[in-house]
Design an enzyme around this catalytic site. Structure first.
Site, PDB file in Angstrom:
ATOM      1  N   ARG A 131     -11.496 -11.242   7.650  1.00  0.00           N
ATOM      2  CA  ARG A 131     -10.299 -12.409   7.446  1.00  0.00           C
ATOM      3  C   ARG A 131     -10.550 -13.586   8.648  1.00  0.00           C
ATOM      4  NH1 ARG A 131      -8.574 -12.433   2.747  1.00  0.00           N
ATOM      5  NH2 ARG A 131      -8.623 -10.311   1.298  1.00  0.00           N
ATOM      6  N   ASP A 170      -1.967 -11.608   4.214  1.00  0.00           N
ATOM      7  CA  ASP A 170      -3.220 -11.695   5.125  1.00  0.00           C
ATOM      8  C   ASP A 170      -3.429 -12.705   5.578  1.00  0.00           C
ATOM      9  OD1 ASP A 170      -3.539  -8.961   4.401  1.00  0.00           O
ATOM     10  OD2 ASP A 170      -4.274  -9.715   2.677  1.00  0.00           O
ATOM     11  N   LYS A 204      -3.160  -3.994  10.989  1.00  0.00           N
ATOM     12  CA  LYS A 204      -4.501  -4.401  10.207  1.00  0.00           C
ATOM     13  C   LYS A 204      -6.047  -4.110  10.265  1.00  0.00           C
ATOM     14  CE  LYS A 204      -1.580  -5.850   6.959  1.00  0.00           C
ATOM     15  NZ  LYS A 204      -1.762  -5.304   6.295  1.00  0.00           N
ATOM     16  N   GLN A 256       0.842  -0.879   0.089  1.00  0.00           N
ATOM     17  CA  GLN A 256      -0.096   0.044   0.082  1.00  0.00           C
ATOM     18  C   GLN A 256       1.264   1.130   0.164  1.00  0.00           C
ATOM     19  OE1 GLN A 256      -2.367  -0.458   3.014  1.00  0.00           O
ATOM     20  NE2 GLN A 256      -3.640  -2.012   2.177  1.00  0.00           N
TER      21      GLN A 256
HETATM   22  C1  S3P Z   1      -3.054  -4.700   0.019  1.00  0.00           C
HETATM   23  C2  S3P Z   1      -1.537  -4.545   0.406  1.00  0.00           C
HETATM   24  C3  S3P Z   1      -1.312  -5.522   1.612  1.00  0.00           C
HETATM   25  C4  S3P Z   1      -2.718  -6.374   2.424  1.00  0.00           C
HETATM   26  C5  S3P Z   1      -4.038  -5.661   2.154  1.00  0.00           C
HETATM   27  C6  S3P Z   1      -4.247  -5.479   0.960  1.00  0.00           C
HETATM   28  C7  S3P Z   1      -3.075  -4.510  -0.832  1.00  0.00           C
HETATM   29  O1  S3P Z   1      -1.336  -4.485   3.038  1.00  0.00           O
HETATM   30  O2  S3P Z   1      -2.804  -6.991   3.155  1.00  0.00           O
HETATM   31  O3  S3P Z   1      -4.874  -5.878   2.438  1.00  0.00           O
HETATM   32  O4  S3P Z   1      -4.094  -4.120  -2.306  1.00  0.00           O
HETATM   33  O5  S3P Z   1      -2.001  -3.391  -1.628  1.00  0.00           O
HETATM   34  P1  S3P Z   1       0.452  -3.622   3.881  1.00  0.00           P
HETATM   35  O6  S3P Z   1       0.247  -3.202   1.932  1.00  0.00           O
HETATM   36  O7  S3P Z   1      -0.184  -2.681   3.996  1.00  0.00           O
HETATM   37  O8  S3P Z   1       1.205  -4.865   4.406  1.00  0.00           O
END
Ligand code: S3P
Length: 427
Positions: free
Chosen positions: A389, A316, A343, A169
């Site tokens: 989840r 996840d 999370k 993210q």
């Molecule tokens: C996601 C990245 C992950 C994941 C989330 C979706 C994404 O989070 O846990 O469910 O779509 O980029 P982080 O990048 O913060 O770990």
């Protein structure tokens, strides 16, 4: 706040499809919205999280139409986003807030983003810091939490950001902002996180170069051509059915058309090391993502130790791995996973407490869990804490318990997997 009763699954043979990938859908909607024409997203994820992204862009002036499982997005160009008349509500979706912020940083409008109770407790400093260095003006509650007020600029500066976190993210936020910056933006992460953004940017011929954990994006991107894309199945959604099959006796499941991107395969690769019988067939590349069918057979599993470098590719799926670990030979240890605490809920605490109610022998650690294997789980009333989840992981636990399990707050599965309970009950 619904609750659901679940029961033991006896021997099953099933061929299923799961919901389309949530991560890829978010990115497709965002890039289509700032493309310079009409894009088509086939088989998009109708999860609540993805609707948060779709509605956010509608509020920013993008016309988006749904026709069955196809979205038509009338992109308004890199700099076409309109000042919204109200706050953008990201709901429960961290991906919406963090990725959208990267795009807003390069648009000269002022936008306030709010979210639900869970999202309002999640850290945003991780994107506020780099975006502020690039020149966006951002204010937040205690400099870390929603509501976030973002004032973007057309004069975004490039950035070199060596991240301490492996977060797709954060990475995607900076890469999106990097498209608007005047020069080369570099992002580096300690362990490679999911790379859907990089793959989609390459698919769209954007000026991105990937050197494993180091990525370079060259700004300014003036134009993204409209595109067509089809979203494959979500491996994170598939993981619950993989687990259910492995743990039940004499069962088989085939899950068709799943995205098997290596940066998302940590769960499957870990299960293979634990002795799982999982095969992948029908391998192909579609829209720059690997896709295949996953074939699973019931298996006796051995315990494992999860090291910090294993975590990003299965972030996840770790609560689900804790459920599986209760049934393995030996003691499983999960380390380096403190990100789970920020999370949708504190997933280390939530899964530990709820599995303990089922008599699991599990110990909470600051950055993970220790789980004893070969434990007979007993029926209980458990709670998802409103975290999709956790709800689905508890459903898998319920599928191996002889009597009725009650899962409170079960409707939150819609956040990522609308139709989960129907598919679960159909097996
Ligand atoms: C996601 C990245 C992950 C994941 C989330 C979706 C994404 O989070 O846990 O469910 O779509 O980029 P982080 O990048 O913060 O770990």
């Amino acid at each position: 706040m619904k609750e659901i009763k679940v029961y033991k699954k006896n021997k099953f043979n099933a061929e299923i499809e799961v919901v389309p990938d949530k991560s890829i859908t978010h990115r497709a909607v965002m890039l289509a919205s700032i493309s310079c024409g009409c894009s088509e997203i086939q088989n998009f994820s109708e999860s609540k999280d993805c609707w948060s992204t779709i509605n956010a862009f509608k509020n920013l002036g993008v016309k988006i139409e749904k026709n069955k499982n196809v979205l038509t997005v009338y992109g308004i160009g890199m700099y076409g986003l309109q000042q919204p008349t109200k706050e953008i509500d990201a709901g429960n979706s961290g991906t919406t807030v963090r990725l959208l912020s990267g795009i807003l940083a390069g648009n000269e409008i002022e936008v306030t983003i709010v979210g639900d109770e869970s999202l309002s407790k999640r850290p945003m400093k991780r994107i506020i810091e780099p975006l502020s260095l690039m020149g966006a003006k951002i204010t937040a509650k205690q400099e870390n939490f929603l509501p976030l007020k973002i004032l973007g600029t057309k004069q975004l500066k490039p950035l070199t950001w060596i991240s301490e976190l492996s977060s797709a993210q954060v990475k995607s936020c900076i890469l999106f902002a990097g498209m608007y910056a005047n020069g080369e933006t570099v992002y580096q992460e300690p362990v490679k996180s999911r790379d859907h953004t990089e793959r989609m940017m390459k698919l769209l011929n954007l000026p991105i170069e990937v050197y494993d954990r180091r990525i370079v994006i060259k700004g300014k991107v003036n134009k993204i051509e409209p595109f067509k894309i089809k979203i494959p199945g979500d491996i994170s959604a598939a993981s619950y059915f993989i687990a259910m099959c492995l743990l039940s006796k004499d069962s088989n499941v085939i899950i068709r058309d799943v995205c098997i991107n290596p940066t998302r395969m940590g769960f499957v690769n870990t299960l293979l090391k634990m002795g799982a019988q999982i095969n992948i067939t029908n391998y192909r590349i579609e829209y720059n993502e690997p896709v295949g069918d996953i074939i699973v057979k019931s298996s006796k599993l051995r315990s494992i130790k999860i090291e910090p470098e294993d975590v990003p590719s299965m972030i996840d799926e770790l609560p689900l791995l804790a459920v599986i670990a209760t049934q393995c030979d030996g003691v499983t240890e999960i380390t380096g996973a403190k990100e789970l605490r920020v999370k949708e809920t504190d997933r280390i605490k939530a899964i530990t407490l709820e599995l303990q109610k089922m008599d699991a022998k599990i110990i909470e650690r600051p950055d993970g869990m220790i789980i004893m294997g070969n434990t007979k789980l007993k029926p209980a009333i458990v709670d998802s804490y409103g975290d999709h989840r956790i709800a689905m992981s508890l459903a898998v636990a319920g599928s191996i318990i002889d009597a009725e399990t009650i899962i409170k707050n079960s409707d939150c599965v819609d956040i990522s997997f609308p139709g989960f309970w129907e598919l679960y009950n159909s097996i």
